[in-house]
Design a protein around this motif. Sequence first.
Motif, PDB file in Angstrom:
ATOM      1  N   ASP A 220       0.819  -1.206   0.000  1.00  0.00           N
ATOM      2  CA  ASP A 220       0.000   0.000   0.000  1.00  0.00           C
ATOM      3  C   ASP A 220       0.855   1.259   0.000  1.00  0.00           C
ATOM      4  OD1 ASP A 220      -2.328   1.395  -0.025  1.00  0.00           O
ATOM      5  OD2 ASP A 220      -2.534   1.444   2.152  1.00  0.00           O
ATOM      6  N   ASP A 221       2.087   1.130   0.519  1.00  0.00           N
ATOM      7  CA  ASP A 221       2.965   2.298   0.523  1.00  0.00           C
ATOM      8  C   ASP A 221       3.401   2.685  -0.887  1.00  0.00           C
ATOM      9  OD1 ASP A 221       2.746   2.266   3.230  1.00  0.00           O
ATOM     10  OD2 ASP A 221       4.625   1.189   3.579  1.00  0.00           O
ATOM     11  N   ASP A 222       3.357   1.703  -1.807  1.00  0.00           N
ATOM     12  CA  ASP A 222       3.764   1.986  -3.174  1.00  0.00           C
ATOM     13  C   ASP A 222       2.672   2.704  -3.953  1.00  0.00           C
ATOM     14  OD1 ASP A 222       6.079   0.662  -2.538  1.00  0.00           O
ATOM     15  OD2 ASP A 222       5.403  -1.259  -3.361  1.00  0.00           O
ATOM     16  N   LEU A 223       1.440   2.732  -3.428  1.00  0.00           N
ATOM     17  CA  LEU A 223       0.334   3.371  -4.126  1.00  0.00           C
ATOM     18  C   LEU A 223       0.347   4.871  -3.853  1.00  0.00           C
ATOM     19  CD1 LEU A 223      -2.508   0.838  -3.267  1.00  0.00           C
ATOM     20  CD2 LEU A 223      -1.147   0.923  -5.356  1.00  0.00           C
ATOM     21  N   ALA A 228      -5.055   4.868  -3.171  1.00  0.00           N
ATOM     22  CA  ALA A 228      -5.359   4.213  -1.900  1.00  0.00           C
ATOM     23  C   ALA A 228      -6.821   4.349  -1.513  1.00  0.00           C
ATOM     24  CB  ALA A 228      -4.480   4.781  -0.791  1.00  0.00           C
ATOM     25  N   VAL A 229      -7.552   5.267  -2.135  1.00  0.00           N
ATOM     26  CA  VAL A 229      -8.979   5.451  -1.865  1.00  0.00           C
ATOM     27  C   VAL A 229      -9.754   4.797  -3.010  1.00  0.00           C
ATOM     28  CG1 VAL A 229     -10.826   7.112  -1.471  1.00  0.00           C
ATOM     29  CG2 VAL A 229      -8.518   7.592  -0.637  1.00  0.00           C
ATOM     30  N   ARG A 230     -10.465   3.734  -2.707  1.00  0.00           N
ATOM     31  CA  ARG A 230     -11.176   2.954  -3.732  1.00  0.00           C
ATOM     32  C   ARG A 230     -12.654   2.846  -3.374  1.00  0.00           C
ATOM     33  NH1 ARG A 230      -6.842  -0.481  -2.326  1.00  0.00           N
ATOM     34  NH2 ARG A 230      -5.091  -0.434  -3.793  1.00  0.00           N
ATOM     35  N   GLU A 571      -4.040   2.304   3.846  1.00  0.00           N
ATOM     36  CA  GLU A 571      -3.157   2.730   4.933  1.00  0.00           C
ATOM     37  C   GLU A 571      -2.314   3.937   4.531  1.00  0.00           C
ATOM     38  OE1 GLU A 571      -0.844  -0.542   6.212  1.00  0.00           O
ATOM     39  OE2 GLU A 571      -2.543  -1.692   7.006  1.00  0.00           O
ATOM     40  N   ARG A 572      -2.103   4.101   3.236  1.00  0.00           N
ATOM     41  CA  ARG A 572      -1.316   5.256   2.790  1.00  0.00           C
ATOM     42  C   ARG A 572      -1.961   6.562   3.245  1.00  0.00           C
ATOM     43  NH1 ARG A 572       2.281   6.572  -1.391  1.00  0.00           N
ATOM     44  NH2 ARG A 572       3.030   8.657  -0.905  1.00  0.00           N
ATOM     45  N   VAL A 573      -3.289   6.553   3.382  1.00  0.00           N
ATOM     46  CA  VAL A 573      -4.014   7.759   3.791  1.00  0.00           C
ATOM     47  C   VAL A 573      -4.498   7.653   5.230  1.00  0.00           C
ATOM     48  CG1 VAL A 573      -6.030   9.196   3.300  1.00  0.00           C
ATOM     49  CG2 VAL A 573      -4.714   8.234   1.418  1.00  0.00           C
ATOM     50  N   SER A 574      -5.032   6.487   5.629  1.00  0.00           N
ATOM     51  CA  SER A 574      -5.713   6.379   6.923  1.00  0.00           C
ATOM     52  C   SER A 574      -4.790   6.038   8.083  1.00  0.00           C
ATOM     53  CB  SER A 574      -6.810   5.308   6.839  1.00  0.00           C
ATOM     54  OG  SER A 574      -6.241   4.027   6.586  1.00  0.00           O
ATOM     55  N   ALA A 575      -3.649   5.373   7.823  1.00  0.00           N
ATOM     56  CA  ALA A 575      -2.774   4.958   8.925  1.00  0.00           C
ATOM     57  C   ALA A 575      -1.908   6.122   9.376  1.00  0.00           C
ATOM     58  CB  ALA A 575      -1.901   3.789   8.487  1.00  0.00           C
ATOM     59  N   PRO A 576      -1.908   6.449  10.662  1.00  0.00           N
ATOM     60  CA  PRO A 576      -1.086   7.571  11.143  1.00  0.00           C
ATOM     61  C   PRO A 576       0.382   7.174  11.239  1.00  0.00           C
ATOM     62  CG  PRO A 576      -2.248   6.565  12.968  1.00  0.00           C
ATOM     63  CD  PRO A 576      -2.726   5.861  11.743  1.00  0.00           C
TER      64      PRO A 576
END
Length: 609
Positions: A220-223, A228-230, A571-576
């Motif tokens: 997910d870090d590569d996106l 990341a939002v689907r 996780e790229r957006v939601s994970a702190p």
Amino acid sequence: RKHTATMSTPDRLAEIAKKKEQLAELKRKREERAKSRPAPGSLAGTDLPDEDVGTLVEQLLGESGIAPPAAQSASKDADAPRVSVASALSRRYRPAPSLAMTEVRHEDVLPSEVIAYEKSAQTDPLKELEATDEGEDSEVEADVAQEQEEDDSQPESAEEDEEDEEPEEEKRIMEEEEAAHVMETPDFLQFFDNASRVVERILNVSYNPMIDYAATETQDDDLSPKEAVRLQTTLFSDKLCGDRTVTCLDWHPKHAELIAASYNEAESKPNDPPGLVLVWNTLSTSRPEYTFEVQSPVLSCKFAPFHPNLIVGGTFSGQIVLWDNRAKRTPVQRSDLKNAAHSHPVFCMDVVGTQHAHNLVTLSTDGKLATWNLDMLTTPQDEVLELHPGGATGKSIAPTCMSFPSGDINSLVVGSEEGAVYEVQRVGKAGASQEPFKTPESCGPVTGVDFHPSNARVDLSHLFLSSATDWTVKLWSRKRQPRTPIAVLDYFDDYVYDVKWSPSHPSLFATADGLGNLGFWNLNVDTEVPQVSVPVRERAAALNTLRWNNSGNAIACGDADGYISIYSVGERVSAPGADEGQKLKATLDDLVSAQQDSVTKRDATAARA
């Protein structure tokens, strides 16, 4: 054999001779015993002549009632052998047998139990073996009992079998009218609805049998943040939701796949109920799990967090209703319109408190705040509070939204139609504060407010966001004096109808605007533009409301056409990241410093002028 092989020849000959003497001695003793034994047919111990023997035989036969044999010819007498006393005595009289009828009975005699003791008897047997033995014994006893019952139940003759045998009922096919009547009964409808819903759930289970667990997947870090939002799923039913607007959303507190949505009246369907609340299952989207209705448009809804079977709704008429998913479609409780609670639309409601002490708080557009007990919605639990910023004689505010701080049940902020945000106390100094949160410039009605969930190590519970029809989102702090916003986000090109903090990321929040755009803002990344902006549908329908799920990895938004769109947030957006709370605090300090510098420059320019 080894010993014999080592002996000399003379010793061996001597030993053979000795054994021959022993065999001769044994043979001699055997012959003497045979001579001393009486001959067969002779009377042992007697020395009688043959004449006396014949006389004795005739005497014995006469006493037994048997006539002596007839005289025979001399030749036969001469050739016939003489009868000895022993053979005569061996012949006994046998009476004629008598025949009789007897009854034969079959008895099963169990063998006597043989108890054997072994070393294993000193220890406890394995439970598995003991259960197997008990199961075998019980099966044998059951088979024996069944056979005995079958033997007892068998008729004595074939005729009784035919008489006792009942004819099987023939399968009857219903006529069309009868079948239609059965299909319209409530029991059949409920059974068919439940059964078909279970089948649909099973059919909607998605599983990829060709998945390769050893393959390297894309991290997910590569996106990119936008990838990341689907879009996960869309919830809509033309029969139920057509020509309706989604007014409120709420996720189930226990089952993460359930979400409740309230709808207003469908003007093109006058025969349908004006108010509707649907409970959707995000894993089975063909139809809602539950359908609730009421005779007034529903403007707000809420799952009772400590009673997951209950759903509370606020209506346009001001009535508070309560549904139970274990009961019928209509409310099981409702408030009385004749009391002094609400007679205007109820856009705001929340359940505050703990499991054993909680209340429902509602707020209507006429400025009345009421507290309810979910066990009895007939009348409010406490006195209805009227919000007047200028005191009892002042003008009452027209609330449009409200929010409670994390862990607080007394203080709340209320957004109003005049564009100001008021802090309200439920008890103590009850009422609205005289000094509202407001910008010097004129602004439109406040459409949404939301306090920070305070999910970081740093205390951020004093922060809250507000959205308004002036195309802006504002960031406020309860501790700030004067009560002006920390930041004003004027990125939007239309009304902003709702704003919500992320429950998992301290610096992340989402916005919904009138152009149908779903925005994700990360204040630690950028304070002027959103990190991700997603157009929800091809047709630009206004997004009226949005709601994060409890985990913060999905968000639901409802639009003016009755559609609910569920987005998964990677996780790229939601994970702190590490120390997001500290970074947000530093960002806020920078915003305040920049604002002060701007004010200083503006004052200096005005002084020079």
